[in-house]
Write an enzyme that holds these catalytic residues in place. Sequence first.
Site, PDB file in Angstrom:
ATOM      1  N   HIS A 171       0.872  -1.192   0.000  1.00  0.00           N
ATOM      2  CA  HIS A 171       0.000   0.000   0.000  1.00  0.00           C
ATOM      3  C   HIS A 171       0.901   1.232   0.000  1.00  0.00           C
ATOM      4  O   HIS A 171       1.680   1.430  -0.932  1.00  0.00           O
ATOM      5  CB  HIS A 171      -0.924  -0.110   1.222  1.00  0.00           C
ATOM      6  CG  HIS A 171      -2.074   0.846   1.264  1.00  0.00           C
ATOM      7  ND1 HIS A 171      -2.402   1.679   0.238  1.00  0.00           N
ATOM      8  CD2 HIS A 171      -2.981   1.106   2.248  1.00  0.00           C
ATOM      9  CE1 HIS A 171      -3.465   2.404   0.571  1.00  0.00           C
ATOM     10  NE2 HIS A 171      -3.824   2.075   1.802  1.00  0.00           N
ATOM     11  N   HIS A 194      -2.454  -2.247  -9.859  1.00  0.00           N
ATOM     12  CA  HIS A 194      -3.412  -1.652  -8.925  1.00  0.00           C
ATOM     13  C   HIS A 194      -4.677  -2.491  -8.926  1.00  0.00           C
ATOM     14  O   HIS A 194      -5.064  -3.022  -9.963  1.00  0.00           O
ATOM     15  CB  HIS A 194      -3.736  -0.215  -9.344  1.00  0.00           C
ATOM     16  CG  HIS A 194      -4.320   0.589  -8.241  1.00  0.00           C
ATOM     17  ND1 HIS A 194      -5.653   0.566  -7.950  1.00  0.00           N
ATOM     18  CD2 HIS A 194      -3.739   1.401  -7.331  1.00  0.00           C
ATOM     19  CE1 HIS A 194      -5.864   1.363  -6.911  1.00  0.00           C
ATOM     20  NE2 HIS A 194      -4.728   1.882  -6.512  1.00  0.00           N
ATOM     21  N   ASP A 248       2.788   5.421  -6.908  1.00  0.00           N
ATOM     22  CA  ASP A 248       4.035   5.300  -6.150  1.00  0.00           C
ATOM     23  C   ASP A 248       5.274   5.142  -7.022  1.00  0.00           C
ATOM     24  O   ASP A 248       6.388   5.190  -6.521  1.00  0.00           O
ATOM     25  CB  ASP A 248       3.954   4.090  -5.203  1.00  0.00           C
ATOM     26  CG  ASP A 248       3.006   4.351  -4.058  1.00  0.00           C
ATOM     27  OD1 ASP A 248       2.990   5.494  -3.579  1.00  0.00           O
ATOM     28  OD2 ASP A 248       2.279   3.427  -3.660  1.00  0.00           O
TER      29      ASP A 248
HETATM   30  N1  CMC Z   1       4.666  -6.986 -10.540  1.00  0.00           N
HETATM   31  C1  CMC Z   1       4.536  -8.191 -11.137  1.00  0.00           C
HETATM   32  N2  CMC Z   1       3.375  -8.863 -11.233  1.00  0.00           N
HETATM   33  C2  CMC Z   1       2.301  -8.294 -10.684  1.00  0.00           C
HETATM   34  C3  CMC Z   1       2.348  -7.037 -10.048  1.00  0.00           C
HETATM   35  C4  CMC Z   1       3.592  -6.382  -9.992  1.00  0.00           C
HETATM   36  N3  CMC Z   1       3.705  -5.191  -9.416  1.00  0.00           N
HETATM   37  N4  CMC Z   1       1.119  -6.728  -9.596  1.00  0.00           N
HETATM   38  C5  CMC Z   1       0.324  -7.754  -9.944  1.00  0.00           C
HETATM   39  N5  CMC Z   1       1.029  -8.689 -10.594  1.00  0.00           N
HETATM   40  C6  CMC Z   1       0.522  -9.939 -11.185  1.00  0.00           C
HETATM   41  C7  CMC Z   1       0.218 -10.991 -10.137  1.00  0.00           C
HETATM   42  O1  CMC Z   1       1.319 -11.827  -9.898  1.00  0.00           O
HETATM   43  C8  CMC Z   1      -0.947 -11.713 -10.773  1.00  0.00           C
HETATM   44  O2  CMC Z   1      -0.431 -12.550 -11.751  1.00  0.00           O
HETATM   45  P1  CMC Z   1      -1.092 -14.021 -12.013  1.00  0.00           P
HETATM   46  O3  CMC Z   1      -2.476 -13.732 -12.515  1.00  0.00           O
HETATM   47  O4  CMC Z   1      -0.208 -14.666 -12.998  1.00  0.00           O
HETATM   48  O5  CMC Z   1      -1.096 -14.704 -10.676  1.00  0.00           O
HETATM   49  C9  CMC Z   1      -1.725 -10.628 -11.486  1.00  0.00           C
HETATM   50  O6  CMC Z   1      -0.738  -9.617 -11.809  1.00  0.00           O
HETATM   51  C10 CMC Z   1      -2.831 -10.014 -10.650  1.00  0.00           C
HETATM   52  O7  CMC Z   1      -2.254  -9.548  -9.430  1.00  0.00           O
HETATM   53  P2  CMC Z   1      -2.969  -9.534  -8.031  1.00  0.00           P
HETATM   54  O8  CMC Z   1      -1.935  -9.639  -6.954  1.00  0.00           O
HETATM   55  O9  CMC Z   1      -4.089 -10.537  -8.029  1.00  0.00           O
HETATM   56  O10 CMC Z   1      -3.613  -8.083  -8.042  1.00  0.00           O
HETATM   57  P3  CMC Z   1      -4.177  -7.312  -6.793  1.00  0.00           P
HETATM   58  O11 CMC Z   1      -5.264  -6.456  -7.293  1.00  0.00           O
HETATM   59  O12 CMC Z   1      -4.487  -8.243  -5.677  1.00  0.00           O
HETATM   60  O13 CMC Z   1      -2.915  -6.444  -6.322  1.00  0.00           O
HETATM   61  C11 CMC Z   1      -1.416  -4.689  -5.950  1.00  0.00           C
HETATM   62  C12 CMC Z   1      -2.788  -5.085  -6.468  1.00  0.00           C
HETATM   63  C13 CMC Z   1      -1.277  -3.168  -5.998  1.00  0.00           C
HETATM   64  C14 CMC Z   1      -1.261  -5.138  -4.483  1.00  0.00           C
HETATM   65  C15 CMC Z   1      -0.327  -5.373  -6.821  1.00  0.00           C
HETATM   66  O14 CMC Z   1      -0.450  -4.939  -8.152  1.00  0.00           O
HETATM   67  C16 CMC Z   1       1.078  -5.111  -6.299  1.00  0.00           C
HETATM   68  O15 CMC Z   1       1.557  -5.855  -5.431  1.00  0.00           O
HETATM   69  N6  CMC Z   1       1.780  -4.051  -6.823  1.00  0.00           N
HETATM   70  C17 CMC Z   1       3.084  -3.706  -6.311  1.00  0.00           C
HETATM   71  C18 CMC Z   1       2.937  -2.894  -5.040  1.00  0.00           C
HETATM   72  C19 CMC Z   1       2.466  -1.490  -5.321  1.00  0.00           C
HETATM   73  O16 CMC Z   1       2.964  -0.803  -6.187  1.00  0.00           O
HETATM   74  N7  CMC Z   1       1.505  -1.023  -4.497  1.00  0.00           N
HETATM   75  C20 CMC Z   1       0.996   0.337  -4.580  1.00  0.00           C
HETATM   76  C21 CMC Z   1      -0.456   0.391  -4.922  1.00  0.00           C
HETATM   77  S1  CMC Z   1      -0.967   2.019  -5.422  1.00  0.00           S
HETATM   78  C22 CMC Z   1      -0.854   3.000  -4.028  1.00  0.00           C
HETATM   79  C23 CMC Z   1      -1.716   2.580  -2.907  1.00  0.00           C
HETATM   80  O17 CMC Z   1      -2.924   2.452  -3.077  1.00  0.00           O
HETATM   81  O18 CMC Z   1      -1.164   2.418  -1.823  1.00  0.00           O
END
Ligand code: CMC
Length: 430
Positions: free
Chosen positions: A267, A308, A364
């Site tokens: 986050h 996201h 971010d």
């Molecule tokens: N790098 C590589 N792969 C990713 C990433 C990433 N940053 N984010 C998602 N994926 C992949 C994930 O492995 C999954 O792949 P598969 O379908 O093959 O298993 C697919 O994309 C869907 O991901 P998810 O984890 O189910 O998506 P989510 O909606 O649960 O997660 C998130 C959202 C923001 C937690 C995630 O994208 C992430 O961990 N990003 C990196 C951390 C980040 O930048 N966070 C800041 C968010 S914006 C500011 C805020 O709100 O705080």
Amino acid sequence: MADTLSIVDNRTGKQYEVPIQDGTIRAMDLRQIKSGPEDFGLMTYDPAFTNTANCRSAITYIDGDKGVLLYRGYPIEQLAEESDYLETAYLLLNGELPTAGQQQAWTQQITMHTMVHENIKKFMEGFRYDAHPMGMFLSTVGAMATFYPDGTKIFDKESRNLQMHRLIAKVPTIAAYAYRHIVGRPYIYPDNDLSFTGNFLNMLFRMPAEKYQANPVLARALDVLFILHADHEQNCSTSAMRGIGSSHVDPYSALAGAAAALYGPLHGGANEAVLRMLKEIGSVDKVPDFIKRVKSGEAQTRLMGFGHRVYKSYDPRAKVIKRIADMVFTVTGKNPLLEIALELERIALQDEYFVSRKLYPNVDFYSGLIYQAMGFPVEMFPVLFAIPRTAGWLAQWNEMLNDSEQKIARPRQIYTGAATRNYVPRDKRK
Ligand code: CMC
């Protein structure tokens, strides 16, 4: 066309009509669907709330597919261009932009609450020399509940407003004290002649023996970053604020919990994680190798600052931030890590792995580079997120308390443990 959903329960052959309102069915309408008289009734299972609306809200609107973000109907790009953080905070809390008179009164209200009690300063001195500023921030915000016991009067509108003013005004002071603590410099009291961000920069960077004049370009850049971070509807920390607040605890305690949620690397801690990632990559030629590691899922490596839950296109805040970065770098000089970030973005935006999963830069990805160029250590990044998000958390908390449909938040579970069994004395256990 009827706005209803017909459900046939194949276990019993019974049919049910469930109303659809605002593209939503009420989970409680499913409870009537039972396999027999003993049955509890149907529930929905939604780990991480990926498809469940928890509230009605008139504050922030996001269209994740189109990359749209509105505060009270105003596009984020227009607010970033025309508004300032304090005005945006007023808008989030009150629903309308302030008139000139309201703006003046509001600014005065916030400004007169910037000081913190001397004992807050004293106990902040008690943190270890290398304490993480976010740990200091969230525990100090929580401790403020003990300084303002009137904060418990959450159904008294006047008291609620007073606590909201105090919190918005005091979080920069607490953040600045946390920073001064880790760099070993004396705390600087607020200066009420300065603007919101001008005062914050003064408390952060002024040496007691010298005069300090914040660079107006940097002060404006920080103000715009604050606008961009002020609210983002029902994200993890806001849900924490609402969830904790739903127990009717005071706003200081609820906000400490929201700040704790923000601290996590998925986050608000992501901007810190981005910087660590860029440093670890080290140079542009190592970018392809890093992307390969991310794609193979090696050691859970993620491209931090990408992806996201809601945006499935370019985060509109990231677009504004890229512009701000150019503005800041003309004053501070280019952050050497920028080249690595640009190359990561260039490759990721054309790589099938990221394209097919709709992973784009989020807020971010570039904000950390700006903060670092402005002289902030990475540990301060989540704190810089928490300051403006305080306005959003409070707006959402206030809205929740005025919503007659809200009750204490209490999700259900699917129990997967043992059925009833008898206690086994210690000497009989295998
Ligand atoms: N790098 C590589 N792969 C990713 C990433 C990433 N940053 N984010 C998602 N994926 C992949 C994930 O492995 C999954 O792949 P598969 O379908 O093959 O298993 C697919 O994309 C869907 O991901 P998810 O984890 O189910 O998506 P989510 O909606 O649960 O997660 C998130 C959202 C923001 C937690 C995630 O994208 C992430 O961990 N990003 C990196 C951390 C980040 O930048 N966070 C800041 C968010 S914006 C500011 C805020 O709100 O705080």
